[in-house]
Design a protein around this motif. Structure first.
Motif, PDB file in Angstrom:
ATOM      1  N   ASP A 164       0.818  -1.216   0.000  1.00 34.93           N
ATOM      2  CA  ASP A 164       0.000   0.000   0.000  1.00 34.93           C
ATOM      3  C   ASP A 164       0.852   1.266   0.000  1.00 34.93           C
ATOM      4  O   ASP A 164       0.319   2.376   0.027  1.00 34.93           O
ATOM      5  N   GLU A 165       2.173   1.110  -0.033  1.00 31.46           N
ATOM      6  CA  GLU A 165       3.060   2.270  -0.019  1.00 31.46           C
ATOM      7  C   GLU A 165       3.323   2.760  -1.444  1.00 31.46           C
ATOM      8  O   GLU A 165       3.465   1.955  -2.374  1.00 31.46           O
ATOM      9  N   GLU A 166       3.413   4.068  -1.589  1.00 28.89           N
ATOM     10  CA  GLU A 166       3.595   4.648  -2.921  1.00 28.89           C
ATOM     11  C   GLU A 166       4.935   4.274  -3.536  1.00 28.89           C
ATOM     12  O   GLU A 166       5.096   4.283  -4.755  1.00 28.89           O
ATOM     13  N   THR A 167       5.892   3.919  -2.683  1.00 26.24           N
ATOM     14  CA  THR A 167       7.221   3.554  -3.193  1.00 26.24           C
ATOM     15  C   THR A 167       7.280   2.110  -3.702  1.00 26.24           C
ATOM     16  O   THR A 167       8.277   1.705  -4.308  1.00 26.24           O
ATOM     17  N   THR A 168       6.206   1.333  -3.461  1.00 23.71           N
ATOM     18  CA  THR A 168       6.186  -0.060  -3.908  1.00 23.71           C
ATOM     19  C   THR A 168       6.154  -0.126  -5.432  1.00 23.71           C
ATOM     20  O   THR A 168       5.395   0.602  -6.083  1.00 23.71           O
ATOM     21  N   GLU A 169       6.980  -0.982  -5.998  1.00 21.64           N
ATOM     22  CA  GLU A 169       7.024  -1.125  -7.452  1.00 21.64           C
ATOM     23  C   GLU A 169       5.682  -1.617  -7.981  1.00 21.64           C
ATOM     24  O   GLU A 169       5.103  -2.576  -7.466  1.00 21.64           O
ATOM     25  N   ALA A 170       5.167  -0.942  -8.995  1.00 20.70           N
ATOM     26  CA  ALA A 170       3.885  -1.331  -9.579  1.00 20.70           C
ATOM     27  C   ALA A 170       4.012  -2.693 -10.243  1.00 20.70           C
ATOM     28  O   ALA A 170       5.031  -3.024 -10.855  1.00 20.70           O
ATOM     29  N   SER A 185      -0.190  -0.491  -7.270  1.00 24.63           N
ATOM     30  CA  SER A 185       0.313   0.674  -8.012  1.00 24.63           C
ATOM     31  C   SER A 185      -0.019   1.941  -7.250  1.00 24.63           C
ATOM     32  O   SER A 185      -1.159   2.118  -6.784  1.00 24.63           O
ATOM     33  N   ASN A 186       0.970   2.816  -7.088  1.00 26.12           N
ATOM     34  CA  ASN A 186       0.773   4.139  -6.492  1.00 26.12           C
ATOM     35  C   ASN A 186       0.096   4.104  -5.120  1.00 26.12           C
ATOM     36  O   ASN A 186      -0.755   4.937  -4.801  1.00 26.12           O
ATOM     37  N   GLY A 187       0.456   3.112  -4.312  1.00 20.45           N
ATOM     38  CA  GLY A 187      -0.088   3.053  -2.958  1.00 20.45           C
ATOM     39  C   GLY A 187      -1.429   2.353  -2.846  1.00 20.45           C
ATOM     40  O   GLY A 187      -2.027   2.333  -1.761  1.00 20.45           O
TER      41      GLY A 187
END
Length: 318
Positions: free
Chosen positions: A179-185, A206-208
């Motif tokens: 759920d984090e924005e830094t997670t790779e989509a 994607s995007n959190g």
């Protein structure tokens, strides 16, 4: 007796609960929202990270809960309820046990489950020094309305305030920061080996944000089936060495099942495990070394079915 949270614990805390069929886990949570949680898994006073899903009546008419109840199962099987989650939300579902006065009683599974849940909350409260009365509870993906209702009633009877029920796959996603924005989509595969089935999910992140693209339950492929394969291996070994069939010896089988369950958990972190039971039957001690190769051989058809189910899930998810 089931422990009770310290009276000194007046601050209300939040916890996350995995209410499993064979065992429960609880984590203390700090943060104001599901996406802003700092969770710490709580260990009980014995140093265990999980609480066995067993409830037993003791000699005074109270309850013994968790790992202690499981350890005495072989001696007090008729006084003990195991895996109560299986009965929650089942139409007409009840559980039976014998009281300390020797009377057999039939009770609603929510009653027994609430005793177990109260112990889970007590472990968290005592571990953190705060009253853990607020909780997020993980349930299987696609959990039926009847089971959710039963879980809500269980929580109510235990005095727990459920902030939200979330799917187990969502709980995994949150734990690993999807759920984090830094997670790779991309797409993420989650495999949850439960007591009776393996649940496979494909999540898109994607995007959190994340969502479940596809879900599949592989029935009959779970931890219990794997434990039973080790039991069958040991029963054959005992027959070969001592010429005695254990299958009709209920007490011996309970002893063996407990030892094999422990061995299975050991094999998840080690290349070998020892199944050892003193006086298994007719005073005969039993000891068998089980390595990963023999375990995988015994469970090969289960693993094949699991891999086929994972492959089908990935294909259906595109």
């Amino acid at each position: 007796m089931a422990s009770i949270a310290s009276a000194a614990a007046t601050k209300i805390g939040k916890c996350g609960i995995d209410f499993g069929t064979s065992a429960c886990k609880v984590a203390a949570c700090n943060g104001e929202s599901l996406s802003d949680l700092d969770a710490k898994v709580i260990v009980d006073p014995m140093g265990d990270f999980s609480i066995a899903s067993y409830v037993a009546v003791d000699d005074e008419g109270g309850y013994v809960v968790g790992n202690t109840a499981r350890q005495q199962m072989e001696r007090r099987a008729k006084y003990t309820v195991a895996h109560v989650k299986k009965s929650l939300g089942v139409e007409g579902g009840t559980v039976s046990l014998v009281t300390n006065l020797g009377k057999k009683v039939v009770v609603a599974p929510e009653k027994i489950a609430s005793i177990l849940l109260n112990q889970v909350v007590s472990v968290a409260s005592e571990g953190e020094g705060v009253d853990m009365k607020n909780a997020v509870v993980a349930v299987p993906h696609g959990c039926s309305e009847a089971r959710l209702k039963a879980m809500a009633e269980t929580a109510k009877q235990s005095g727990l305030n459920v902030l939200q029920f979330i799917s187990e796959s969502s709980a995994v996603a949150l734990a690993y920061g999807l759920d984090e924005e830094t997670t790779e989509a991309g797409n993420y595969l989650i495999v949850d080996i439960g007591f009776e089935a393996t649940r496979v999910s494909v999540l898109s992140a994607s995007n959190g944000f994340f969502s479940v693209k596809h879900f599949k339950e592989i029935a009959g492929v779970g931890g219990n089936a794997m434990s039973e394969r080790i039991v069958a291996l040991c029963v054959r070994d005992f027959m070969d060495k001592h010429g005695k069939d254990l299958k009709d010896n209920g007490r011996a089988m309970l002893k063996l099942q407990a030892a094999c369950e422990h061995a299975k958990h050991t094999l998840s972190v080690s290349t070998r495990a020892v199944v050892e039971v003193d006086a298994l039957a007719d005073g005969v001690d039993f000891r068998k070394l089980v390595n990963q190769a023999s375990f995988e051989s015994e469970c090969s058809d289960l693993f094949t079915k699991m891999l086929e189910g994972i492959g089908a899930t990935l294909k259906d998810a595109g």
